[in-house]
Scaffold this motif. Structure first.
Motif, PDB file in Angstrom:
ATOM      1  N   CYS B 464      33.957  58.587  46.818  1.00 54.48           N
ATOM      2  CA  CYS B 464      34.573  59.753  47.452  1.00 54.48           C
ATOM      3  C   CYS B 464      34.412  61.011  46.608  1.00 54.48           C
ATOM      4  CB  CYS B 464      36.055  59.492  47.726  1.00 54.48           C
ATOM      5  SG  CYS B 464      37.096  59.565  46.255  1.00 54.48           S
ATOM      6  N   MET B 465      34.824  62.142  47.167  1.00 59.01           N
ATOM      7  CA  MET B 465      34.646  63.427  46.510  1.00 59.01           C
ATOM      8  C   MET B 465      35.399  63.510  45.179  1.00 59.01           C
ATOM      9  SD  MET B 465      32.589  65.384  48.026  1.00 59.01           S
ATOM     10  CE  MET B 465      31.607  65.129  49.496  1.00 59.01           C
ATOM     11  N   ALA B 466      36.554  62.841  45.115  1.00 56.96           N
ATOM     12  CA  ALA B 466      37.341  62.913  43.886  1.00 56.96           C
ATOM     13  C   ALA B 466      36.661  62.176  42.742  1.00 56.96           C
ATOM     14  CB  ALA B 466      38.739  62.331  44.126  1.00 56.96           C
ATOM     15  N   LYS B 467      35.748  61.258  43.084  1.00 52.73           N
ATOM     16  CA  LYS B 467      35.048  60.529  42.026  1.00 52.73           C
ATOM     17  C   LYS B 467      33.842  61.312  41.517  1.00 52.73           C
ATOM     18  CE  LYS B 467      36.464  55.999  43.718  1.00 52.73           C
ATOM     19  NZ  LYS B 467      36.094  54.894  44.604  1.00 52.73           N
ATOM     20  N   ALA B 468      33.461  62.349  42.270  1.00 55.48           N
ATOM     21  CA  ALA B 468      32.271  63.109  41.891  1.00 55.48           C
ATOM     22  C   ALA B 468      32.352  63.681  40.472  1.00 55.48           C
ATOM     23  CB  ALA B 468      32.006  64.208  42.918  1.00 55.48           C
ATOM     24  N   PRO B 469      33.522  64.232  40.043  1.00 60.69           N
ATOM     25  CA  PRO B 469      33.579  64.744  38.664  1.00 60.69           C
ATOM     26  C   PRO B 469      33.317  63.649  37.624  1.00 60.69           C
ATOM     27  CG  PRO B 469      35.456  65.529  39.922  1.00 60.69           C
ATOM     28  CD  PRO B 469      34.749  64.555  40.787  1.00 60.69           C
ATOM     29  N   ILE B 470      33.757  62.424  37.886  1.00 57.48           N
ATOM     30  CA  ILE B 470      33.481  61.333  36.936  1.00 57.48           C
ATOM     31  C   ILE B 470      31.983  61.143  36.823  1.00 57.48           C
ATOM     32  CG2 ILE B 470      33.941  58.927  36.340  1.00 57.48           C
ATOM     33  CD1 ILE B 470      36.282  58.953  38.228  1.00 57.48           C
ATOM     34  N   LEU B 471      31.367  61.099  38.017  1.00 56.33           N
ATOM     35  CA  LEU B 471      29.916  60.901  38.054  1.00 56.33           C
ATOM     36  C   LEU B 471      29.207  62.002  37.277  1.00 56.33           C
ATOM     37  CD1 LEU B 471      30.571  58.992  40.503  1.00 56.33           C
ATOM     38  CD2 LEU B 471      28.509  59.891  41.530  1.00 56.33           C
ATOM     39  N   SER B 472      29.557  63.254  37.607  1.00 51.25           N
ATOM     40  CA  SER B 472      28.791  64.351  37.021  1.00 51.25           C
ATOM     41  C   SER B 472      29.086  64.472  35.530  1.00 51.25           C
ATOM     42  CB  SER B 472      29.083  65.659  37.755  1.00 51.25           C
ATOM     43  OG  SER B 472      30.446  65.967  37.636  1.00 51.25           O
ATOM     44  N   ALA B 473      30.354  64.280  35.119  1.00 55.16           N
ATOM     45  CA  ALA B 473      30.686  64.443  33.707  1.00 55.16           C
ATOM     46  C   ALA B 473      30.037  63.357  32.853  1.00 55.16           C
ATOM     47  CB  ALA B 473      32.199  64.428  33.526  1.00 55.16           C
ATOM     48  N   VAL B 474      30.207  62.104  33.266  1.00 54.49           N
ATOM     49  CA  VAL B 474      29.660  61.022  32.449  1.00 54.49           C
ATOM     50  C   VAL B 474      28.134  61.030  32.515  1.00 54.49           C
ATOM     51  CG1 VAL B 474      29.708  58.559  31.973  1.00 54.49           C
ATOM     52  CG2 VAL B 474      31.758  59.684  32.812  1.00 54.49           C
ATOM     53  N   ALA B 475      27.606  61.345  33.712  1.00 53.91           N
ATOM     54  CA  ALA B 475      26.141  61.427  33.820  1.00 53.91           C
ATOM     55  C   ALA B 475      25.627  62.561  32.949  1.00 53.91           C
ATOM     56  CB  ALA B 475      25.737  61.643  35.272  1.00 53.91           C
ATOM     57  N   GLY B 476      26.406  63.649  32.840  1.00 52.89           N
ATOM     58  CA  GLY B 476      26.033  64.769  31.971  1.00 52.89           C
ATOM     59  C   GLY B 476      25.963  64.324  30.522  1.00 52.89           C
ATOM     60  N   THR B 477      26.961  63.554  30.101  1.00 52.22           N
ATOM     61  CA  THR B 477      26.956  63.025  28.741  1.00 52.22           C
ATOM     62  C   THR B 477      25.761  62.100  28.532  1.00 52.22           C
ATOM     63  OG1 THR B 477      29.346  63.055  28.885  1.00 52.22           O
ATOM     64  CG2 THR B 477      28.399  61.891  27.018  1.00 52.22           C
ATOM     65  N   LEU B 478      25.496  61.291  29.547  1.00 55.54           N
ATOM     66  CA  LEU B 478      24.370  60.355  29.442  1.00 55.54           C
ATOM     67  C   LEU B 478      23.066  61.106  29.221  1.00 55.54           C
ATOM     68  CD1 LEU B 478      25.055  57.562  32.095  1.00 55.54           C
ATOM     69  CD2 LEU B 478      24.638  57.254  29.655  1.00 55.54           C
ATOM     70  N   SER B 479      22.875  62.216  29.944  1.00 55.83           N
ATOM     71  CA  SER B 479      21.594  62.908  29.800  1.00 55.83           C
ATOM     72  C   SER B 479      21.583  63.773  28.542  1.00 55.83           C
ATOM     73  CB  SER B 479      21.272  63.733  31.053  1.00 55.83           C
ATOM     74  OG  SER B 479      22.282  64.671  31.284  1.00 55.83           O
ATOM     75  N   ALA B 480      22.746  64.319  28.138  1.00 59.33           N
ATOM     76  CA  ALA B 480      22.773  65.172  26.961  1.00 59.33           C
ATOM     77  C   ALA B 480      22.694  64.359  25.671  1.00 59.33           C
ATOM     78  CB  ALA B 480      24.036  66.024  26.963  1.00 59.33           C
ATOM     79  N   ASP B 481      23.469  63.281  25.591  1.00 54.95           N
ATOM     80  CA  ASP B 481      23.561  62.543  24.336  1.00 54.95           C
ATOM     81  C   ASP B 481      22.666  61.311  24.262  1.00 54.95           C
ATOM     82  OD1 ASP B 481      25.429  64.431  23.974  1.00 54.95           O
ATOM     83  OD2 ASP B 481      27.178  63.107  23.901  1.00 54.95           O
ATOM     84  N   PHE B 482      22.238  60.803  25.396  1.00 56.28           N
ATOM     85  CA  PHE B 482      21.474  59.552  25.364  1.00 56.28           C
ATOM     86  C   PHE B 482      20.060  59.706  25.919  1.00 56.28           C
ATOM     87  CE2 PHE B 482      25.828  58.257  25.043  1.00 56.28           C
ATOM     88  CZ  PHE B 482      25.808  57.189  24.175  1.00 56.28           C
ATOM     89  N   GLY B 483      19.711  60.962  26.297  1.00 54.80           N
ATOM     90  CA  GLY B 483      18.356  61.230  26.750  1.00 54.80           C
ATOM     91  C   GLY B 483      17.998  60.567  28.072  1.00 54.80           C
ATOM     92  N   TRP B 484      19.023  60.352  28.944  1.00 55.44           N
ATOM     93  CA  TRP B 484      18.724  59.805  30.259  1.00 55.44           C
ATOM     94  C   TRP B 484      18.111  60.873  31.144  1.00 55.44           C
ATOM     95  CZ3 TRP B 484      21.798  55.591  33.119  1.00 55.44           C
ATOM     96  CH2 TRP B 484      21.926  54.463  32.288  1.00 55.44           C
ATOM     97  N   ALA B 485      17.573  60.431  32.260  1.00 56.81           N
ATOM     98  CA  ALA B 485      16.977  61.362  33.218  1.00 56.81           C
ATOM     99  C   ALA B 485      18.056  62.321  33.726  1.00 56.81           C
ATOM    100  CB  ALA B 485      16.379  60.596  34.391  1.00 56.81           C
ATOM    101  N   ALA B 486      17.634  63.329  34.490  1.00 60.40           N
ATOM    102  CA  ALA B 486      18.542  64.362  34.978  1.00 60.40           C
ATOM    103  C   ALA B 486      19.816  63.748  35.531  1.00 60.40           C
ATOM    104  CB  ALA B 486      17.854  65.183  36.054  1.00 60.40           C
ATOM    105  N   SER B 487      20.951  64.418  35.287  1.00 55.30           N
ATOM    106  CA  SER B 487      22.234  63.828  35.648  1.00 55.30           C
ATOM    107  C   SER B 487      22.378  63.659  37.158  1.00 55.30           C
ATOM    108  CB  SER B 487      23.385  64.659  35.088  1.00 55.30           C
ATOM    109  OG  SER B 487      23.263  65.991  35.521  1.00 55.30           O
ATOM    110  N   ASP B 488      21.696  64.512  37.956  1.00 54.15           N
ATOM    111  CA  ASP B 488      21.849  64.322  39.399  1.00 54.15           C
ATOM    112  C   ASP B 488      21.167  63.042  39.873  1.00 54.15           C
ATOM    113  OD1 ASP B 488      19.498  65.446  38.764  1.00 54.15           O
ATOM    114  OD2 ASP B 488      19.459  66.929  40.389  1.00 54.15           O
ATOM    115  N   LEU B 489      20.114  62.628  39.168  1.00 52.61           N
ATOM    116  CA  LEU B 489      19.472  61.352  39.512  1.00 52.61           C
ATOM    117  C   LEU B 489      20.413  60.192  39.201  1.00 52.61           C
ATOM    118  CD1 LEU B 489      15.733  61.651  38.448  1.00 52.61           C
ATOM    119  CD2 LEU B 489      16.716  61.543  40.744  1.00 52.61           C
ATOM    120  N   VAL B 490      21.114  60.305  38.077  1.00 57.70           N
ATOM    121  CA  VAL B 490      22.086  59.263  37.731  1.00 57.70           C
ATOM    122  C   VAL B 490      23.157  59.187  38.817  1.00 57.70           C
ATOM    123  CG1 VAL B 490      23.792  58.491  36.039  1.00 57.70           C
ATOM    124  CG2 VAL B 490      21.699  59.608  35.269  1.00 57.70           C
TER     125      VAL B 490
END
Lengths: 74, 757
Positions: B464-490
């Motif tokens: 749901c929409m309320a879970k979107a910030p979790i997705l974007s924040a943690v995916a952001g950390t994943l791409s910034a600190d762990f070199g994962w692909a773009a956070s929107d792909l995650v």
């Protein structure tokens, strides 16, 4: 022939309803009774279920359910 | 005002889409009351009609049905209410643009001993078709009062209720339109001569001839006698009765319609033209996707007109005014749904501030915290949900009332049948992407209990929409600190994996605990029509009331409880937001931290800050927005600052960094497992409360267990597969084994069932 074999745009008359149980009951309740005129209006985009017109309204049913309705083409 | 006692009770009976609900609304107005029928999750609506000359009648709206033979739990309610509870009069609503099928039900209800008044509805629509109906002739043919009305325009309602009042005073004996036959007479004499004195013997004896299931349960010994009769006659009474009813209607009632009668294929009304486009072979599915996109965009988009890409209004509006953030931000105009939500949050935020200033004395800080963050926080959490929930519900009510939803079921049934569902369950699932609460409410349109259970259980997996910030924040950390692909792909992969888990769950449930024959799909496709604003308003009002009643206490109490746990230490010292690390809640986090070890965010994170993820899992139970909000508090606590100023992803990053510095090991697999855990686990309390009221009684416990199990196993699987890719083989093998096991279980079960039969 059976209702599921009818082609889009064809009209047929109901001969009888085969099978038993709730589905048969439902088909009868919805007006699919011997002699009723059925016009096959269309099929769903994926080919099943089908949409028929009878007694002035639209009804949709799956092909598996339509198989129980034996019809005579006009 | 003292409530006067109603003079009589009238039950509204009629086909779905006969305008019964519109009539109910017009008759009862503001007195309508929504409750539940005892024992089932079907709405019971009742209200009061006030006569102009004084006095009133109680109106009960029965579920829309096609026949008095049970098919779904709803139909059983309508039948048992008429037969057993015996209202003083039944108002049978007949859509006269669809006369034959509507009168089929009439012929059945006339067989009971209950007085009947027939309300010929939609006479105005009939007029538009250039036809008219002879009400007095129909009345003579059927032997009951007939009143022409238009529920929509409120025409003929007084006449209808006057007729109902008259009829309610009378004693009536059931009458049948069926031609006389020996078996019919004998069955009736079996029923009327029995000493148990069945009421409405005519109705029951005809049901017995039809070998009706409910009748067999109600009067087994009488049914047995009738069954022998039927066997002796060699006639298929089930068909014969249905056939004779329709023959009677064609012969006697249809001629009451004046005007041209077209053959079935000639009719190409407005509805058919619309249908040509909406259920078109090629365009049908794309149009559905487009409609969904537009609805979600209007309710949730923060860039409604895509202006931020063009830069058209960048800097046009004065920044820093109070309107910024309410209507627009970052060069984008927000969608109506977001504006409404902002507006409500603005009001509640302002109110909290006023109250906060009022209790400004430094010695009262804990009290201020308790009132502002605890009590008001809890209250406003409930209200804050409402705008978008109701807005989303509003759009889906339009789609439902207009008749489009039935077409969606028609288009997608083929796909859903494979999973033991019907096309109808698609909509609630898609709504889940917006908010689980209206999605779960909408499962009422599904037919069976099992289909409902399966659908409700997987709705939270549609993130749901309320879970979107979790997705974007943690995916952001994943791409910034762990070199994962773009956070929107995650984020995209999380959505897809959620759907995948939903499919797997539905299939496994269908094979094991929720086994059932694929529910039949014989459904009317009602004509398209414009939804009535009044009916929509009542719809939305009902839902809001319902949501408040069901969700308020649970959300309110839990918010206060978690506020207390996170703002007090064991020695009752009051703590600020950024002191969360010494709170009772943090100790609870430390206690349950080892539980998450298989998911990657448990013991391996160390003791210093490793409990952080466990704590957010708890606060997320109130609302998924809280997961990231708690991360920000934690970030502030780590940096020893008053408030964390950075982005969501930076807050998560700060927590991850603190854990790493203190010797804990955060892996990318663990972070991804954390996202998946939050997507799959027990949804927010609002959704849990809604699920509790919509599920059959006793099913909320197993459902909570199901969510915990799926999120735990799912989180573990993703952690393992990402950090040790070779474990993919094991996970896939286990999954295959589960499928095989479920498949054989199902086969054995159906074999033993067949044997018993």
């Amino acid at each position: 022939m059976h209702l599921d074999e009818l082609k889009v745009g064809e009209t047929a008359f109901v001969e009888k309803i085969e099978g038993e149980g709730r589905v048969r009951r439902r088909l009868l309740d919805m007006g699919i009774t011997p002699g009723a005129e059925i016009y096959l209006r269309k099929k769903a985009p994926l080919g099943d279920p089908i949409e028929i017109t009878l007694r002035g309204y639209e009804l949709t049913l799956r092909k598996t359910e339509a198989k129980a309705v034996s019809v005579v083409k006009r | 005002m003292k409530k006067e006692k109603s003079e009589f009770t009238a039950a509204l009976l009629g086909n779905p889409n006969s305008g019964k609900t519109t009539l109910f609304n017009s008759l009862t107005g503001a007195t309508a009351y929504v409750g539940n029928w005892p024992g089932v999750t079907v709405e019971k609506r009742s209200g009061e009609f006030r006569f102009k000359k004084g006095g009133s009648a109680e109106i009960v709206d029965l579920p829309g049905i096609y026949s008095l033979s049970p098919y779904s739990p709803e139909e059983e309610i309508a039948r048992s209410y008429i037969i057993d509870s015996r209202p003083d009069v039944v108002i049978d609503v007949v859509d006269c643009t669809n006369l034959e099928r509507n009168l089929y039900l009439t012929t059945q209800v006339l067989e009971t001993d209950v007085p009947v008044v027939i309300a010929l509805n939609m006479t105005d629509a009939l007029k538009k078709e250039g036809k008219a109906i002879d009400a007095s002739r129909l009345s003579k043919v059927l032997g009951a009062r007939v009143v022409a009305i238009s529920a929509l325009k409120g025409e003929g309602l007084d006449e209808l209720m006057a007729a109902a009042k008259e009829a309610a005073k009378e004693k009536r004996k059931g009458s049948s339109v069926l031609p006389s036959s020996d078996e019919l007479k004998e069955a009736l004499s079996i029923y009327s001569s029995d000493e148990s004195e069945v009421s409405s013997p005519l109705f029951h004896s005809i049901k017995a001839l039809e070998r009706d299931e409910l009748e067999k349960k109600a009067n087994p010994h009488l049914c047995e006698k009738v069954e022998k009769l039927v066997e002796g006659s060699g006639i298929d009474y089930e068909t014969w009765i249905a056939d004779e009813r329709y023959k009677f209607i064609e012969r006697e009632c249809s001629p009451c319609l004046e005007g041209k009668r077209e053959s079935e294929r000639e009719k190409l009304s407005f509805s058919d033209k619309v249908d040509r486009v909406l259920t078109n072979r090629w365009a049908g599915i794309p149009i559905f996707v487009a409609i969904l996109f537009i609805v979600f965009h209007i309710v949730f988009s923060e860039d409604f007109l895509y202006l931020s890409y063009t830069g058209a209004i960048q800097g046009t509006f004065a920044e820093g005014t109070m309107w910024e953030g309410l209507f627009y931000a970052d060069g984008a105009i927000m969608s109506p749904g977001v504006i409404m939500a902002n507006f409500v949050n603005c009001l509640t935020g302002g109110l909290t501030e006023v109250v906060g200033n009022w209790i400004s004395d430094p010695s009262l800080v804990p009290l201020r915290g308790f009132i502002c963050d605890g009590i008001l926080g809890g209250l406003f959490a409930v209200i804050g949900f409402l705008p978008q929930i109701l807005f989303l519900f509003f759009f889906f009510s339009i789609l439902e009332d207009s008749g489009y939803m039935a077409r969606v079921a028609f288009i997608f049934d083929r796909i859903f049948r494979r999973f033991g569902l019907s096309g109808r369950s698609l909509l609630p699932m898609i709504m889940g992407f917006g908010c689980s609460v209206p999605a779960i409410m909408n499962t009422r349109t599904l037919n069976g209990d099992k289909e409902r259970i399966k659908t409700i259980r997987v709705i939270p997996f549609f993130s749901c929409m309320a879970k979107a910030p979790i997705l974007s924040a943690v995916a952001g950390t994943l791409s910034a600190d762990f070199g994962w692909a773009a956070s929107d792909l995650v984020a995209l992969s999380v959505y897809l994996l959620g759907i995948l888990v939903a499919i797997i769950s539905v299939v496994l449930m269908h094979l094991t605990t929720q086994r059932e024959a694929v529910p039949p799909f014989v459904m009317e496709l009602p004509s398209y029509h414009l939804p009535q604003p009044r009916a929509l308003a009542i719809h939305i009002y009902d839902k809001a009331k319902h949501f408040f009643k069901k969700a308020f206490t649970i959300i309110f109490l839990t918010t206060i409880a978690i506020w207390v746990l996170s703002h007090f230490s064991w020695d009752y010292t009051y703590l600020e937001n950024n002191q969360i690390n010494v709170s009772i809640l943090s100790d609870i986090g430390r206690l349950i931290q080892p539980l998450f070890t298989p998911l990657g965010f448990g013991s391996q994170l160390g003791t210093a800050w490793g409990w952080a993820f466990a704590v957010t899992a708890i606060t997320g139970l109130i609302a998924k927005e809280n997961v990231i909000m708690t991360m920000a508090y934690l970030g502030a606590a780590i940096l020893q600052i008053e408030e964390f100023g950075g982005s969501d992803a930076e807050a998560v990053g700060a927590v991850v960094e603190a854990i790493t510095l203190s010797g804990g090991v955060v892996s990318s697999g663990a972070l991804f497992a954390f996202i998946m855990f939050n997507v799959l686990t027990v949804p927010c309390f609002a959704a849990v409360a809604t699920a509790r009221s919509e599920l059959p009684s006793g099913k909320i416990g197993p459902t909570l267990l199901f969510w915990l199990l799926v999120s735990y196993l799912g989180g573990t699987a993703f952690y393992l597969m990402i950090d040790w890719p070779w474990t993919i083989a094991i996970v896939v093998a286990l999954l295959a084994a589960a499928f095989a096991g479920a498949f054989f279980y199902d086969r054995r079960k159906s074999a033993s069932e067949k044997e018993r039969a």
